[in-house]
Motif scaffolding. Sequence first.
Motif, PDB file in Angstrom:
ATOM      1  N   GLN A   4       0.234  11.989   8.425  1.00  0.00           N
ATOM      2  CA  GLN A   4      -0.396  11.014   7.529  1.00  0.00           C
ATOM      3  C   GLN A   4      -0.149   9.582   7.976  1.00  0.00           C
ATOM      4  N   PHE A   5       1.080   9.302   8.404  1.00  0.00           N
ATOM      5  CA  PHE A   5       1.394   7.945   8.855  1.00  0.00           C
ATOM      6  C   PHE A   5       0.623   7.611  10.129  1.00  0.00           C
ATOM      7  N   ASN A   6       0.536   8.564  11.047  1.00  0.00           N
ATOM      8  CA  ASN A   6      -0.177   8.315  12.291  1.00  0.00           C
ATOM      9  C   ASN A   6      -1.670   8.127  12.071  1.00  0.00           C
ATOM     10  N   GLU A   7      -2.234   8.862  11.116  1.00  0.00           N
ATOM     11  CA  GLU A   7      -3.654   8.679  10.801  1.00  0.00           C
ATOM     12  C   GLU A   7      -3.885   7.305  10.187  1.00  0.00           C
ATOM     13  N   PHE A   8      -2.952   6.870   9.369  1.00  0.00           N
ATOM     14  CA  PHE A   8      -3.071   5.532   8.795  1.00  0.00           C
ATOM     15  C   PHE A   8      -3.034   4.477   9.900  1.00  0.00           C
ATOM     16  N   ARG A   9      -2.102   4.624  10.833  1.00  0.00           N
ATOM     17  CA  ARG A   9      -1.996   3.656  11.927  1.00  0.00           C
ATOM     18  C   ARG A   9      -3.281   3.619  12.751  1.00  0.00           C
ATOM     19  N   LYS A  10      -3.863   4.793  13.014  1.00  0.00           N
ATOM     20  CA  LYS A  10      -5.122   4.830  13.768  1.00  0.00           C
ATOM     21  C   LYS A  10      -6.223   4.064  13.046  1.00  0.00           C
TER      22      LYS A  10
ATOM     23  N   ILE B 292       0.837  -1.203   0.000  1.00  0.00           N
ATOM     24  CA  ILE B 292       0.000   0.000   0.000  1.00  0.00           C
ATOM     25  C   ILE B 292       0.871   1.252   0.000  1.00  0.00           C
ATOM     26  N   PHE B 293       0.326   2.353  -0.537  1.00  0.00           N
ATOM     27  CA  PHE B 293       0.961   3.663  -0.451  1.00  0.00           C
ATOM     28  C   PHE B 293       0.164   4.561   0.479  1.00  0.00           C
ATOM     29  N   LEU B 294       0.864   5.374   1.258  1.00  0.00           N
ATOM     30  CA  LEU B 294       0.166   6.341   2.110  1.00  0.00           C
ATOM     31  C   LEU B 294      -0.689   7.294   1.284  1.00  0.00           C
ATOM     32  N   SER B 295      -0.229   7.616   0.085  1.00  0.00           N
ATOM     33  CA  SER B 295      -0.980   8.539  -0.761  1.00  0.00           C
ATOM     34  C   SER B 295      -2.347   7.987  -1.124  1.00  0.00           C
ATOM     35  N   ASP B 296      -2.486   6.657  -1.204  1.00  0.00           N
ATOM     36  CA  ASP B 296      -3.792   6.060  -1.484  1.00  0.00           C
ATOM     37  C   ASP B 296      -4.754   6.268  -0.325  1.00  0.00           C
ATOM     38  N   PHE B 297      -4.198   6.386   0.861  1.00  0.00           N
ATOM     39  CA  PHE B 297      -5.024   6.567   2.061  1.00  0.00           C
ATOM     40  C   PHE B 297      -5.415   8.019   2.275  1.00  0.00           C
ATOM     41  N   CYS B 298      -4.448   8.910   2.212  1.00  0.00           N
ATOM     42  CA  CYS B 298      -4.712  10.310   2.569  1.00  0.00           C
ATOM     43  C   CYS B 298      -5.011  11.195   1.364  1.00  0.00           C
ATOM     44  N   LYS B 299      -4.931  10.610   0.156  1.00  0.00           N
ATOM     45  CA  LYS B 299      -5.262  11.333  -1.082  1.00  0.00           C
ATOM     46  C   LYS B 299      -4.361  12.550  -1.312  1.00  0.00           C
ATOM     47  N   LYS B 300      -3.134  12.462  -0.840  1.00  0.00           N
ATOM     48  CA  LYS B 300      -2.131  13.477  -1.146  1.00  0.00           C
ATOM     49  C   LYS B 300      -0.775  12.795  -1.233  1.00  0.00           C
ATOM     50  N   ASP B 301       0.112  13.394  -1.980  1.00  0.00           N
ATOM     51  CA  ASP B 301       1.415  12.797  -2.195  1.00  0.00           C
ATOM     52  C   ASP B 301       2.235  12.789  -0.914  1.00  0.00           C
ATOM     53  N   VAL B 302       2.659  11.605  -0.492  1.00  0.00           N
ATOM     54  CA  VAL B 302       3.534  11.468   0.670  1.00  0.00           C
ATOM     55  C   VAL B 302       4.852  10.919   0.148  1.00  0.00           C
ATOM     56  N   ASN B 303       5.829  11.805   0.023  1.00  0.00           N
ATOM     57  CA  ASN B 303       7.024  11.517  -0.748  1.00  0.00           C
ATOM     58  C   ASN B 303       8.263  12.044  -0.026  1.00  0.00           C
ATOM     59  N   VAL B 304       9.363  11.321  -0.164  1.00  0.00           N
ATOM     60  CA  VAL B 304      10.610  11.744   0.483  1.00  0.00           C
ATOM     61  C   VAL B 304      11.578  12.390  -0.504  1.00  0.00           C
ATOM     62  N   ASN B 305      11.063  12.835  -1.631  1.00  0.00           N
ATOM     63  CA  ASN B 305      11.919  13.520  -2.592  1.00  0.00           C
ATOM     64  C   ASN B 305      12.525  14.778  -1.974  1.00  0.00           C
ATOM     65  N   LYS B 306      11.680  15.550  -1.274  1.00  0.00           N
ATOM     66  CA  LYS B 306      12.157  16.781  -0.636  1.00  0.00           C
ATOM     67  C   LYS B 306      11.750  16.831   0.836  1.00  0.00           C
TER      68      LYS B 306
END
Length: 366
Positions: A326-332, A301-315
């Motif tokens: 976003q990660f904490n909301e996914f865990r909840k 799974i991608f976090l972006s699929d859950f929160c509907k926004k890009d969760v990226n470590v590019n910058k």
Amino acid sequence: MESITHRLAEWARGRKAPPHKVLIYPTNRCNLKCPFCFQRLEPYDYSKDLPRQRWFELTEELCKMGVDIIQISGGGEPMIVPDTTLNMMEIIKDHGIVGRIVNNGTLWKEEDVKRAVEIGWDNVIFSVDGATPEVNDRSRGVDGTLNKTVKSIEIFNQYKKRLGVGAPLLEFSTVVSKFNFSQLGEIITLAHRLKVCNITFEPVFVSNPSVEELKVSQRGREFIMGKIGYWKKLSKSLGVSTNLDDVFEVGEIEKTGNLKEKILEISKSEVSHPFLRIPCFEPWIWPKIEADGRVGPCSTIFLSDFCKKDVNVNKRSFEDVWYGEQFNEFRKSVICGNLFEACANCVSTHLSWNSRIREELGKVLV
């Protein structure tokens, strides 16, 4: 297992902990054409792949963050970008972190093997689906694959012997499908001949619609169950460890591609601590970083699929994402038992891992 339970116990007690293992995918390009691969759907925009310098920065960050294991893998073949991959491997070992790489074994140059052995790399996992070219190469989609992989393994063994070292440990990752289910015993024998110490058997992962046709049939499953006792004795006698118990005796091979309810089912046990009722622990211990920098709470799974926004470590730092909103909301959401459609296609051997983690964590959360 002790490190995993310690980290999960920290989260259960309201504190935070870094992941136990991070999967990093330096590329999604691949030189093979495995019929069961997600690549068949042409999902990737390779122009968005992270630049190599960013991968070096991320690898350094993960090491300093306190990750136990960094596994270089991918939707592609990491040795397609050997300079990026080998430099990341050196960073990992410079920090004393356990390093693993999953690869198809067809692209190693001798000087690259020598480099990997000299830095003390820990594990090299080769994708091998058959004991003969006919079977393996059909599963991997390109003729000549098995011979190239075997040659790479032999070179690793030569350099280990030459340098007098035991690492890296060599392993097989074997996708079980209608192509090869009758050859699992021969694969164990091949592993022994090549000084491969472990085989992880994995029922074919339903990553595209055509995979349904590749799953082992009822007759095939009956064949496997009739042979599994012999295969276990064979692997033990040859000193090759496997996950035969986990993957077949619990029948997960029959549920591949339909695992969502099974994940929920195995978490519904009588336990004293609410954290033990979480259906899947992976968002607390085993995230991934995709080739384009997207972060996933697991390999599926991608976090972006859950929160509907890009969760990226590019910058953005990985640490910021890992401990972020976003990660904490996914865990909840997972704590509440909300699984996602993609969970149906979970890697089935992860179910037994979660059950084992839950058992060991229960001894800590008293």
